[in-house]
Motif scaffolding. Structure first.
Motif, mmCIF file in Angstrom:
data_model
loop_
_atom_site.group_PDB
_atom_site.id
_atom_site.type_symbol
_atom_site.label_atom_id
_atom_site.label_comp_id
_atom_site.label_asym_id
_atom_site.label_seq_id
_atom_site.Cartn_x
_atom_site.Cartn_y
_atom_site.Cartn_z
ATOM 1 N N MET A 48 -39.030 9.663 35.630
ATOM 2 C CA MET A 48 -38.648 8.303 35.897
ATOM 3 C C MET A 48 -38.806 8.023 37.389
ATOM 4 S SD MET A 48 -34.959 6.510 35.313
ATOM 5 C CE MET A 48 -35.233 5.388 33.979
ATOM 6 N N LEU A 49 -39.258 6.832 37.704
ATOM 7 C CA LEU A 49 -39.465 6.432 39.087
ATOM 8 C C LEU A 49 -38.315 5.567 39.591
ATOM 9 C CD1 LEU A 49 -43.233 5.436 39.042
ATOM 10 C CD2 LEU A 49 -42.226 7.447 40.091
ATOM 11 N N ILE A 50 -38.049 5.690 40.875
ATOM 12 C CA ILE A 50 -37.091 4.838 41.556
ATOM 13 C C ILE A 50 -37.867 4.055 42.602
ATOM 14 C CG2 ILE A 50 -35.119 4.801 43.131
ATOM 15 C CD1 ILE A 50 -34.019 7.184 41.701
ATOM 16 N N THR A 51 -37.597 2.760 42.684
ATOM 17 C CA THR A 51 -38.252 1.905 43.666
ATOM 18 C C THR A 51 -37.236 1.496 44.726
ATOM 19 O OG1 THR A 51 -39.716 1.045 41.954
ATOM 20 C CG2 THR A 51 -39.570 -0.215 44.004
ATOM 21 N N PHE A 52 -37.490 1.920 45.954
ATOM 22 C CA PHE A 52 -36.667 1.518 47.091
ATOM 23 C C PHE A 52 -37.306 0.273 47.685
ATOM 24 C CE2 PHE A 52 -35.959 6.058 46.686
ATOM 25 C CZ PHE A 52 -34.588 6.167 46.835
ATOM 26 N N THR A 53 -36.495 -0.750 47.956
ATOM 27 C CA THR A 53 -37.009 -1.977 48.549
ATOM 28 C C THR A 53 -36.181 -2.363 49.769
ATOM 29 O OG1 THR A 53 -35.675 -3.384 47.111
ATOM 30 C CG2 THR A 53 -37.898 -2.871 46.354
ATOM 31 N N SER A 54 -36.846 -3.046 50.678
ATOM 32 C CA SER A 54 -36.194 -3.559 51.880
ATOM 33 C C SER A 54 -37.075 -4.659 52.436
ATOM 34 C CB SER A 54 -36.022 -2.457 52.925
ATOM 35 O OG SER A 54 -35.473 -2.986 54.111
ATOM 36 N N LYS A 55 -36.460 -5.639 53.064
ATOM 37 C CA LYS A 55 -37.224 -6.691 53.720
ATOM 38 C C LYS A 55 -37.977 -6.137 54.923
ATOM 39 C CE LYS A 55 -34.301 -10.502 52.292
ATOM 40 N NZ LYS A 55 -33.429 -11.607 52.729
ATOM 41 N N ALA A 56 -37.625 -4.936 55.354
ATOM 42 C CA ALA A 56 -38.208 -4.351 56.557
ATOM 43 C C ALA A 56 -39.517 -3.604 56.316
ATOM 44 C CB ALA A 56 -37.202 -3.385 57.186
ATOM 45 N N ALA A 57 -39.812 -3.273 55.043
ATOM 46 C CA ALA A 57 -40.980 -2.419 54.783
ATOM 47 C C ALA A 57 -41.478 -2.605 53.357
ATOM 48 C CB ALA A 57 -40.600 -0.953 55.015
ATOM 49 N N SER A 58 -42.646 -2.050 53.080
ATOM 50 C CA SER A 58 -43.196 -2.058 51.728
ATOM 51 C C SER A 58 -42.343 -1.177 50.823
ATOM 52 C CB SER A 58 -44.626 -1.516 51.736
ATOM 53 O OG SER A 58 -45.457 -2.319 52.528
ATOM 54 N N GLU A 59 -42.458 -1.416 49.519
ATOM 55 C CA GLU A 59 -41.713 -0.616 48.546
ATOM 56 C C GLU A 59 -42.063 0.864 48.669
ATOM 57 O OE1 GLU A 59 -42.752 -2.140 44.680
ATOM 58 O OE2 GLU A 59 -41.231 -3.713 44.795
ATOM 59 N N VAL A 60 -41.071 1.702 48.363
ATOM 60 C CA VAL A 60 -41.277 3.140 48.313
ATOM 61 C C VAL A 60 -40.933 3.590 46.898
ATOM 62 C CG1 VAL A 60 -40.465 5.386 49.141
ATOM 63 C CG2 VAL A 60 -40.782 3.502 50.758
ATOM 64 N N LEU A 61 -41.909 4.212 46.228
ATOM 65 C CA LEU A 61 -41.693 4.758 44.888
ATOM 66 C C LEU A 61 -41.481 6.261 44.996
ATOM 67 C CD1 LEU A 61 -44.493 2.904 42.924
ATOM 68 C CD2 LEU A 61 -42.054 2.485 42.787
ATOM 69 N N MET A 62 -40.527 6.763 44.232
ATOM 70 C CA MET A 62 -40.217 8.185 44.274
ATOM 71 C C MET A 62 -39.731 8.627 42.897
ATOM 72 S SD MET A 62 -37.662 10.042 47.034
ATOM 73 C CE MET A 62 -38.450 9.219 48.394
#
Length: 114
Positions: free
Chosen positions: A1-15
């Motif tokens: 399963m993937l987790i998507t980290f989001t922030s207005k400061a940067a592109s999404e990070v999938l892990m």
């Protein structure tokens, strides 16, 4: 399963969840959903940078070494398996670390699972 980290400061990070869990456990955060606020970012960066430094001192764990030896014969040669390529903790954590740095600089939160 993937987790998507989001922030207005940067592109999404999938892990992958299993890799994110180690990072989020260090930060005492829930792996399914949560937030690292801009105010928490400096502490989160400090914790992750310390763990990266420590992980670099112990590059190959006993489990990986044991697995490698189990797949080689007594002469140490192995024609049936590829050479093992270990992905370090620092390599896995790097994209999220960069996101946290940008979030800290811009005063933004990092969220996942919402």
């Amino acid at each position: 399963m993937l987790i998507t980290f989001t922030s207005k400061a940067a592109s999404e990070v999938l892990m992958y969840k299993e890799h994110a869990k180690r990072i989020l456990d260090l930060l005492h955060k829930d792996v399914d959903r949560g937030v690292i606020t801009a105010a928490e970012a400096p502490h989160a960066l400090q914790v992750l940078e310390k763990e990266i430094d420590e992980s670099r001192q112990h590059s190959v764990s006993e489990d990986v070494e044991r697995d490698v030896h189990a797949h080689h014969n007594e002469h140490g040669d192995d024609t049936d398996h590829e050479e093992i390529e270990v992905v370090s903790f620092s390599t896995r954590a790097y994209p999220l670390l960069e996101m946290l740095r940008a979030a800290k600089a811009g005063g933004h939160d990092v969220v996942w699972g919402v």
